[in-house]
Design an enzyme around this catalytic site. Structure first.
Site, short mmCIF file in Angstrom:
data_model
loop_
_atom_site.label_atom_id
_atom_site.label_comp_id
_atom_site.label_asym_id
_atom_site.label_seq_id
_atom_site.Cartn_x
_atom_site.Cartn_y
_atom_site.Cartn_z
N ASP A 7 0.86 -1.19 0.00
CA ASP A 7 0.00 0.00 0.00
C ASP A 7 0.89 1.23 0.00
O ASP A 7 1.96 1.24 0.63
CB ASP A 7 -0.91 0.02 1.23
CG ASP A 7 -2.06 -0.98 1.13
OD1 ASP A 7 -2.39 -1.37 0.00
OD2 ASP A 7 -2.63 -1.35 2.17
N ASP A 52 -7.15 -1.47 -4.67
CA ASP A 52 -8.23 -1.06 -3.78
C ASP A 52 -9.14 -0.04 -4.45
O ASP A 52 -10.37 -0.10 -4.31
CB ASP A 52 -7.66 -0.46 -2.48
CG ASP A 52 -6.85 -1.47 -1.68
OD1 ASP A 52 -7.15 -2.67 -1.78
OD2 ASP A 52 -5.94 -1.04 -0.95
#
Length: 209
Positions: free
Chosen positions: A151, A165
């Site tokens: 991330d 995402d």
């Protein structure tokens, strides 16, 4: 006269509430070959963008490094996430891996049946996003099925996420919209929902009359 008026009113109510006997296409649909092209292009772009940006982050940043993009709003923040989207539910890595596998199978099942352009695009985008994070789960340390997801997009104090995402969230928003509009996978209206809505409205109108 009053009896005839009541009979006419009942006939009109039945005519409006019954709806068409057969569903009809109400949105743009795709035939087999264009559908295949849309699916492949969408999945490849979503998956490629996700894995490509993760590779850039891993090769140009150190773990935990923060790079401001828009000060106070957006920054690149390289972390490894063992949880779900937006760094939620850490500690249940294998559970999320299994859920992703199920999500891939459901997407493929729905894509086979989908004809609506929006449905096809939404499901393909969802599939590309899920495959992006699933690749991390399967191939990244600490091991197969429990790998940590890269991330790096940080917005304020909201969450830290990645391209996969984002694809998943956009796809889910489109899917919710299609369901709200009562549009089936094949591009036809779900007249059962329309009928129920019309019946409730009609009954409410008659009770207020």
């Amino acid at each position: 006269m009053g009896k005839e008026h009541r009979m006419s009113k009942e006939q009109n109510h039945r005519a409006h509430s019954s709806g068409p006997s057969e569903p009809r296409p109400c949105v743009r649909t795709l035939s087999a070959f264009p559908k295949l092209i849309v699916v492949l292009m969408t999945v490849l772009i979503a998956y490629g963008a996700d894995q490509g940006t993760k590779y850039i982050v891993e090769t140009t940043m150190t773990l935990g490094e923060k790079i401001p993009v828009v000060p106070g709003v957006i920054r690149w923040y390289y972390i490894l996430n063992s949880g779900a989207a937006f760094s939620l539910g850490t500690g249940y890595t294998m559970v999320f891996t299994l859920m992703m596998v199920v999500a891939v199978l459901v997407c493929l099942w729905c894509l086979v049946r989908a004809q609506s352009t929006v449905w096809v695009f939404s499901l393909a985008l969802l599939l590309g996003g899920v495959l992006g994070n699933l690749t991390d789960r399967l191939l990244r340390p600490p091991g197969f099925g429990v790998g940590h997801v890269v991330d790096f997009i940080s917005i304020g104090n909201f969450a830290i996420f990645n391209i996969a995402d984002s694809c998943i969230c956009i796809a889910m928003a489109l899917i919710v919209l299609q369901n709200f509009r009562s549009i089936r996978l094949d591009g036809t209206y779900d007249y059962s929902q329309k009928k129920n809505s019309h019946t409730i409205e009609q009954e409410s109108h008659e009770s207020n009359a």
